[in-house]
Design an enzyme around this catalytic site. Structure first.
Site, PDB file in Angstrom:
ATOM      1  N   ASN A 208     132.746 -58.980   4.143  1.00  0.00           N
ATOM      2  CA  ASN A 208     133.525 -59.615   2.976  1.00  0.00           C
ATOM      3  C   ASN A 208     135.093 -59.692   3.505  1.00  0.00           C
ATOM      4  O   ASN A 208     135.408 -59.651   4.551  1.00  0.00           O
ATOM      5  CB  ASN A 208     133.482 -58.671   1.810  1.00  0.00           C
ATOM      6  N   LYS A 286     119.159 -63.065  19.093  1.00  0.00           N
ATOM      7  CA  LYS A 286     119.807 -64.010  18.337  1.00  0.00           C
ATOM      8  C   LYS A 286     118.782 -64.942  17.794  1.00  0.00           C
ATOM      9  O   LYS A 286     117.538 -65.311  18.531  1.00  0.00           O
ATOM     10  CB  LYS A 286     120.602 -64.786  19.337  1.00  0.00           C
ATOM     11  N   PRO A 304     123.591 -47.227   1.426  1.00  0.00           N
ATOM     12  CA  PRO A 304     124.298 -45.968   0.809  1.00  0.00           C
ATOM     13  C   PRO A 304     125.211 -46.125   0.159  1.00  0.00           C
ATOM     14  O   PRO A 304     126.466 -46.898   0.499  1.00  0.00           O
ATOM     15  CB  PRO A 304     124.022 -44.840   1.807  1.00  0.00           C
ATOM     16  N   ASP A 305     125.464 -45.499  -1.174  1.00  0.00           N
ATOM     17  CA  ASP A 305     126.831 -45.764  -1.767  1.00  0.00           C
ATOM     18  C   ASP A 305     127.257 -44.295  -1.317  1.00  0.00           C
ATOM     19  O   ASP A 305     127.103 -43.296  -1.855  1.00  0.00           O
ATOM     20  CB  ASP A 305     126.413 -45.583  -3.315  1.00  0.00           C
ATOM     21  N   PHE A 324     137.605 -47.019  -5.725  1.00  0.00           N
ATOM     22  CA  PHE A 324     138.291 -48.412  -6.221  1.00  0.00           C
ATOM     23  C   PHE A 324     137.148 -49.109  -6.877  1.00  0.00           C
ATOM     24  O   PHE A 324     136.110 -49.035  -6.578  1.00  0.00           O
ATOM     25  CB  PHE A 324     138.769 -49.051  -4.984  1.00  0.00           C
TER      26      PHE A 324
HETATM   27  N1  CTP Z   1     131.512 -47.625  -2.330  1.00  0.00           N
HETATM   28  C1  CTP Z   1     130.759 -47.040  -1.328  1.00  0.00           C
HETATM   29  N2  CTP Z   1     129.688 -47.394  -0.744  1.00  0.00           N
HETATM   30  C2  CTP Z   1     128.846 -48.586  -0.915  1.00  0.00           C
HETATM   31  C3  CTP Z   1     129.771 -49.356  -2.388  1.00  0.00           C
HETATM   32  C4  CTP Z   1     130.870 -48.984  -2.702  1.00  0.00           C
HETATM   33  O1  CTP Z   1     131.308 -46.093  -1.128  1.00  0.00           O
HETATM   34  N3  CTP Z   1     127.843 -48.839  -0.589  1.00  0.00           N
HETATM   35  C5  CTP Z   1     132.929 -47.499  -2.848  1.00  0.00           C
HETATM   36  C6  CTP Z   1     134.120 -48.300  -2.656  1.00  0.00           C
HETATM   37  O2  CTP Z   1     134.535 -47.696  -1.325  1.00  0.00           O
HETATM   38  C7  CTP Z   1     134.683 -48.242  -3.885  1.00  0.00           C
HETATM   39  C8  CTP Z   1     133.847 -48.076  -4.645  1.00  0.00           C
HETATM   40  O3  CTP Z   1     132.401 -47.731  -4.172  1.00  0.00           O
HETATM   41  O4  CTP Z   1     135.528 -46.912  -3.974  1.00  0.00           O
HETATM   42  C9  CTP Z   1     133.392 -49.152  -6.001  1.00  0.00           C
HETATM   43  O5  CTP Z   1     133.006 -50.152  -4.838  1.00  0.00           O
HETATM   44  P1  CTP Z   1     132.874 -51.956  -5.517  1.00  0.00           P
HETATM   45  O6  CTP Z   1     132.710 -52.669  -4.466  1.00  0.00           O
HETATM   46  O7  CTP Z   1     133.788 -52.251  -6.638  1.00  0.00           O
HETATM   47  O8  CTP Z   1     131.628 -51.581  -6.427  1.00  0.00           O
HETATM   48  P2  CTP Z   1     130.039 -51.330  -6.197  1.00  0.00           P
HETATM   49  O9  CTP Z   1     129.522 -50.192  -6.185  1.00  0.00           O
HETATM   50  O10 CTP Z   1     129.671 -52.229  -4.834  1.00  0.00           O
HETATM   51  O11 CTP Z   1     129.354 -52.050  -7.476  1.00  0.00           O
HETATM   52  P3  CTP Z   1     129.428 -53.572  -7.842  1.00  0.00           P
HETATM   53  O12 CTP Z   1     129.345 -54.538  -6.603  1.00  0.00           O
HETATM   54  O13 CTP Z   1     128.159 -53.756  -8.583  1.00  0.00           O
HETATM   55  O14 CTP Z   1     130.629 -54.130  -8.515  1.00  0.00           O
END
Ligand code: CTP
Length: 398
Positions: A208, A286, A304-305, A324
């Site tokens: 991204n 590749k 994983p979140d 964030f």
């Molecule tokens: N984040 C994280 N791990 C992920 C996705 C997000 O730790 N796999 C954290 C980011 O570092 C940020 C927060 O979650 O602090 C929110 O990230 P954002 O991209 O705004 O949200 P998403 O969880 O990706 O949700 P969406 O894409 O549905 O808005």
């Protein structure tokens, strides 16, 4: 600020060693105790007698000096000071430090210490620009070594460019800063930053537009307030923060591992733009074009979140967890529900629609969402936003 502090000054063998004499004088004027360590090469540029006279103490130079070992072992020498300063830090000393060599007293002390280290590099411009020195510099910064200078200008060797050691008063200011007791002194803060790269095959990846600049600014501001910062970063364009421990990762899974390994922390700031999905089974070769024109299809799995994982830890959760929220619409509503869903304490919400110029830009326009309120902060440079956030963290943790 420097009164009563103790600096171990490692003097390397470079033409700028003469400036170390002035540095000792300036530090002593401010009530700072200086213990000098000289490399053998330093003795070719300044005499131990001058150094000893200005420091009003013995000069250490020999690793195998039995008297020194009886009086003060090299391990103790490396730990007795509040800060180790290397001035001048020659290309050779930097290479030894970056690679953990310990063949003489100076490098052994630098390897054995548990104190912060500040270096003032000094060398010919070509030596400074050489990829090996730049690589060593990066390694040292990743290890949390602080750097002051070098300055740009005419050099003793007749060339012009960066490589001149910083002036003694600038080094004194950097020492003062490194030793100042900020409100976050003794606190460990974890910061994630940058994008993640999720491989498709060995040459392609999903990424991204995050530059990592907001994360770097936050880490710098936290270091400035005295925190011990671990900076876990994906492949970012922004400069590394100065004085933080840097852990480089590629994927979201690596980032989660690095974050878990860096705990415990008093606070954690999740500024990384983590990829939400990865390719289920990235190819180890590749992917080639199909002879019949069939298009490849990719299957995704959810990453994983990291923020949610840490926010919901039953044991060892940092006291303050900050996420964030990068949104393009309904910013406050989306960010508020994101805070609830993930279980963090605060969410720094921002609008990353292309017309705001925030993603990859130098400014940010944020709303801080806490349990009680949504505070709109004025649009400002990312450094100013970082400073405000760091001060808020300091006020909350103390
Ligand atoms: N984040 C994280 N791990 C992920 C996705 C997000 O730790 N796999 C954290 C980011 O570092 C940020 C927060 O979650 O602090 C929110 O990230 P954002 O991209 O705004 O949200 P998403 O969880 O990706 O949700 P969406 O894409 O549905 O808005």
């Amino acid at each position: 600020m420097l009164a009563g502090k103790h600096v171990l000054l490692v003097i390397g063998g470079g033409i700028a060693a003469f400036k170390a004499l002035d540095l000792i004088r300036r530090l002593r004027e401010r009530g700072c105790q200086v213990t000098p360590v000289m490399t053998n090469a330093a003795g070719e540029f300044v005499t131990p007698l001058s150094v000893s006279a200005l420091a009003a103490t013995k000069v250490y130079s020999d690793l195998f000096d039995l008297t020194d070992e009886a009086e003060m072992g090299h391990i103790e020498l490396s730990r007795a000071a509040d800060l180790i300063v290397v001035a001048p830090a020659t290309a050779d000393l930097m290479a030894k430090m970056a690679n953990g060599l310990a063949g003489d007293l100076a490098s052994t002390v630098l390897l054995a210490t548990d104190k912060r280290v500040l270096i003032a590099p000094s060398m010919n411009v070509r030596m400074w620009d050489h990829p090996a020195t730049q690589r060593n510099l990066k390694t040292l910064q990743s290890d949390g070594v602080l750097v002051v200078g070098p300055d740009e200008g005419d050099m003793a060797c007749g060339e012009y460019g960066p490589g001149r050691m910083a002036e003694p008063l600038d080094i004194v200011a950097a020492i003062d800063h490194a030793l100042s007791d900020g409100p976050l002194k003794g606190k460990h803060v974890l910061v994630t930053s940058g994008p993640t790269h999720e491989p498709i095959d060995p040459v392609r990846y999903i990424a991204n537009r995050s530059s990592g600049s907001q994360g770097t600014a936050i880490a710098n501001a936290l270091v400035g307030l005295g925190a011990d910062v671990t900076f876990v970063t994906g492949p970012a364009d922004a400069d590394d923060p100065v004085g933080a421990k840097i852990v480089r990762v590629e994927t979201a899974a690596d980032m989660l591992d690095a974050v878990t390994a860096a705990l415990p922390a008093d606070a954690a700031v999740f500024a990384a733009a983590v990829a939400d999905w990865r390719v289920t089974s990235a190819s180890d070769r590749k992917i080639k074009k199909d002879a019949n024109g069939a298009l490849p299809s990719l299957e995704f799995a959810e990453n994983p979140d990291i923020l949610a994982t840490v926010s919901q830890m039953e044991k060892g959760r940092p006291e303050l967890v900050i996420g964030f929220a990068a949104e393009t619409n309904d910013v406050i509503a989306n960010a508020t529900s994101k805070r609830d869903r993930k279980g963090c304490d605060w969410i720094v919400a921002n609008d990353v629609s292309p017309e705001t110029g925030i993603m990859g830009g130098s400014e940010n326009d944020v709303t801080l969402i806490t349990a009680d309120a949504a505070e709109d902060w004025p649009r400002a440079g990312k450094d100013a936003v970082a400073q405000q956030l760091a001060e808020r963290i300091a006020a909350t943790l103390s």
